[in-house]
Motif scaffolding. Structure first.
Motif, PDB file in Angstrom:
ATOM      1  N   TYR A   1      10.827  -5.859  -3.290  1.00 46.47           N
ATOM      2  CA  TYR A   1      10.406  -5.762  -3.107  1.00 46.47           C
ATOM      3  C   TYR A   1       9.174  -5.460  -2.178  1.00 46.47           C
ATOM      4  CZ  TYR A   1      10.725 -10.301  -5.189  1.00 46.47           C
ATOM      5  OH  TYR A   1      10.686 -11.590  -5.741  1.00 46.47           O
ATOM      6  N   ARG A   2       8.058  -4.836  -2.612  1.00 42.97           N
ATOM      7  CA  ARG A   2       7.728  -3.412  -1.231  1.00 42.97           C
ATOM      8  C   ARG A   2       6.958  -3.827  -1.053  1.00 42.97           C
ATOM      9  NH1 ARG A   2      10.582   0.612  -5.105  1.00 42.97           N
ATOM     10  NH2 ARG A   2      13.118   0.815  -4.505  1.00 42.97           N
ATOM     11  N   ILE A   3       5.885  -2.940  -0.015  1.00 41.05           N
ATOM     12  CA  ILE A   3       4.916  -2.954   0.642  1.00 41.05           C
ATOM     13  C   ILE A   3       4.512  -0.846   0.559  1.00 41.05           C
ATOM     14  CG2 ILE A   3       4.521  -5.616   1.007  1.00 41.05           C
ATOM     15  CD1 ILE A   3       5.330  -3.993   4.498  1.00 41.05           C
ATOM     16  N   THR A   4       3.236  -0.931   0.534  1.00 38.83           N
ATOM     17  CA  THR A   4       2.611   0.184   1.339  1.00 38.83           C
ATOM     18  C   THR A   4       2.187  -0.270   2.604  1.00 38.83           C
ATOM     19  OG1 THR A   4       0.373  -0.373   0.422  1.00 38.83           O
ATOM     20  CG2 THR A   4       2.446   0.930  -1.058  1.00 38.83           C
ATOM     21  N   ILE A   5       2.274   1.178   3.310  1.00 42.88           N
ATOM     22  CA  ILE A   5       1.670   1.257   4.552  1.00 42.88           C
ATOM     23  C   ILE A   5       0.772   1.926   4.862  1.00 42.88           C
ATOM     24  CG2 ILE A   5       2.187   0.687   7.520  1.00 42.88           C
ATOM     25  CD1 ILE A   5       4.564   0.076   6.221  1.00 42.88           C
ATOM     26  N   SER A   6      -0.516   1.629   5.078  1.00 43.72           N
ATOM     27  CA  SER A   6      -1.580   2.793   4.713  1.00 43.72           C
ATOM     28  C   SER A   6      -0.985   3.213   6.337  1.00 43.72           C
ATOM     29  CB  SER A   6      -3.129   2.225   5.385  1.00 43.72           C
ATOM     30  OG  SER A   6      -3.125   1.663   6.219  1.00 43.72           O
ATOM     31  N   PRO A   7      -1.847   4.987   5.876  1.00 39.01           N
ATOM     32  CA  PRO A   7      -1.429   5.379   7.537  1.00 39.01           C
ATOM     33  C   PRO A   7      -2.782   5.238   8.522  1.00 39.01           C
ATOM     34  CG  PRO A   7      -2.104   7.064   5.203  1.00 39.01           C
ATOM     35  CD  PRO A   7      -1.939   5.603   5.615  1.00 39.01           C
ATOM     36  N   PHE A   8      -3.539   4.776   8.293  1.00 42.74           N
ATOM     37  CA  PHE A   8      -4.741   4.372   9.471  1.00 42.74           C
ATOM     38  C   PHE A   8      -3.365   3.120  10.550  1.00 42.74           C
ATOM     39  CE2 PHE A   8      -7.266   0.002  11.020  1.00 42.74           C
ATOM     40  CZ  PHE A   8      -8.649   1.471  11.607  1.00 42.74           C
ATOM     41  N   ILE A   9      -2.583   2.398   9.697  1.00 38.56           N
ATOM     42  CA  ILE A   9      -1.875   1.703  11.322  1.00 38.56           C
ATOM     43  C   ILE A   9      -0.917   2.815  12.095  1.00 38.56           C
ATOM     44  CG2 ILE A   9       0.090  -0.063  11.320  1.00 38.56           C
ATOM     45  CD1 ILE A   9      -1.140  -1.364  10.008  1.00 38.56           C
ATOM     46  N   PHE A  10      -0.576   3.668  11.135  1.00 39.26           N
ATOM     47  CA  PHE A  10       0.265   5.095  12.770  1.00 39.26           C
ATOM     48  C   PHE A  10      -0.945   5.356  13.083  1.00 39.26           C
ATOM     49  CE2 PHE A  10       2.779   4.409   8.760  1.00 39.26           C
ATOM     50  CZ  PHE A  10       3.941   4.319   9.291  1.00 39.26           C
ATOM     51  N   VAL A  11      -2.471   5.858  12.649  1.00 37.56           N
ATOM     52  CA  VAL A  11      -3.260   6.201  13.341  1.00 37.56           C
ATOM     53  C   VAL A  11      -3.735   5.233  14.608  1.00 37.56           C
ATOM     54  CG1 VAL A  11      -6.149   6.475  13.598  1.00 37.56           C
ATOM     55  CG2 VAL A  11      -3.954   7.100  11.761  1.00 37.56           C
ATOM     56  N   ILE A  12      -3.911   3.998  14.677  1.00 39.18           N
ATOM     57  CA  ILE A  12      -3.639   2.715  15.615  1.00 39.18           C
ATOM     58  C   ILE A  12      -2.640   3.312  16.779  1.00 39.18           C
ATOM     59  CG2 ILE A  12      -3.793   0.420  15.654  1.00 39.18           C
ATOM     60  CD1 ILE A  12      -5.619   0.231  13.584  1.00 39.18           C
ATOM     61  N   ALA A  13      -1.675   3.161  16.735  1.00 38.57           N
ATOM     62  CA  ALA A  13      -0.441   3.282  17.288  1.00 38.57           C
ATOM     63  C   ALA A  13      -1.129   4.221  18.298  1.00 38.57           C
ATOM     64  CB  ALA A  13       0.458   2.730  15.645  1.00 38.57           C
ATOM     65  N   GLU A  14      -0.796   5.555  17.509  1.00 36.22           N
ATOM     66  CA  GLU A  14      -0.907   6.658  18.106  1.00 36.22           C
ATOM     67  C   GLU A  14      -1.828   6.918  18.925  1.00 36.22           C
ATOM     68  OE1 GLU A  14       0.552   9.809  19.437  1.00 36.22           O
ATOM     69  OE2 GLU A  14       1.408   8.693  17.803  1.00 36.22           O
ATOM     70  N   VAL A  15      -3.350   5.901  18.286  1.00 35.50           N
ATOM     71  CA  VAL A  15      -4.543   6.008  19.718  1.00 35.50           C
ATOM     72  C   VAL A  15      -4.034   5.014  21.159  1.00 35.50           C
ATOM     73  CG1 VAL A  15      -6.462   5.158  20.354  1.00 35.50           C
ATOM     74  CG2 VAL A  15      -5.984   6.717  18.330  1.00 35.50           C
ATOM     75  N   SER A  16      -4.121   4.118  20.549  1.00 33.82           N
ATOM     76  CA  SER A  16      -3.105   2.820  21.970  1.00 33.82           C
ATOM     77  C   SER A  16      -1.806   3.541  22.067  1.00 33.82           C
ATOM     78  CB  SER A  16      -2.111   2.178  20.531  1.00 33.82           C
ATOM     79  OG  SER A  16      -1.358   2.051  20.016  1.00 33.82           O
ATOM     80  N   VAL A  17      -1.130   4.047  22.117  1.00 30.71           N
ATOM     81  CA  VAL A  17      -0.727   5.424  23.153  1.00 30.71           C
ATOM     82  C   VAL A  17      -1.290   5.749  24.023  1.00 30.71           C
ATOM     83  CG1 VAL A  17       1.700   6.366  23.204  1.00 30.71           C
ATOM     84  CG2 VAL A  17       1.583   4.783  21.707  1.00 30.71           C
ATOM     85  N   ILE A  18      -2.047   6.742  23.317  1.00 34.72           N
ATOM     86  CA  ILE A  18      -1.987   7.477  24.102  1.00 34.72           C
ATOM     87  C   ILE A  18      -3.355   7.197  25.223  1.00 34.72           C
ATOM     88  CG2 ILE A  18      -4.524   9.805  24.048  1.00 34.72           C
ATOM     89  CD1 ILE A  18      -2.877  10.604  21.100  1.00 34.72           C
TER      90      ILE A  18
END
Length: 85
Positions: free
Chosen positions: A42-59
């Motif tokens: 079983y696999r799920i796809t992670i959208s790039p939007f999650i990574f953008v949100i994480a990066e913006v929150s770190v910044i």
């Protein structure tokens, strides 16, 4: 020109041996984890939007922390800090 860039890279890697070692180990662990995760059915796809949100929150957290420390240093009384030195 490429040769000078390569010299700079090697010099920086030599100076920061611990960080170089951590990056090499982290890359190996990442590749191993990718291989391990590919074996699941079983696999799920992670959208790039999650990574953008994480990066913006770190910044944002970084900017807030630096801003708070800068304001705190600007407001501080220099006489008090000179007394303790």
């Amino acid at each position: 020109m490429f040769k000078s860039y390569l010299k700079i890279i090697v010099r920086n890697l030599w100076r920061n041996k611990l960080y170089t070692l951590i990056n090499i180990i982290g890359t190996g662990v990442g590749i191993a984890m990718d291989s391990w995760l590919q074996s699941f059915v079983y696999r799920i796809t992670i959208s790039p939007f999650i990574f953008v949100i994480a990066e913006v929150s770190v910044i944002l957290i970084t900017l807030l922390t630096i801003s708070f420390q800068a304001v705190k240093a600007a407001i501080a009384n220099p006489i008090k800090s000179l007394r303790t030195e």
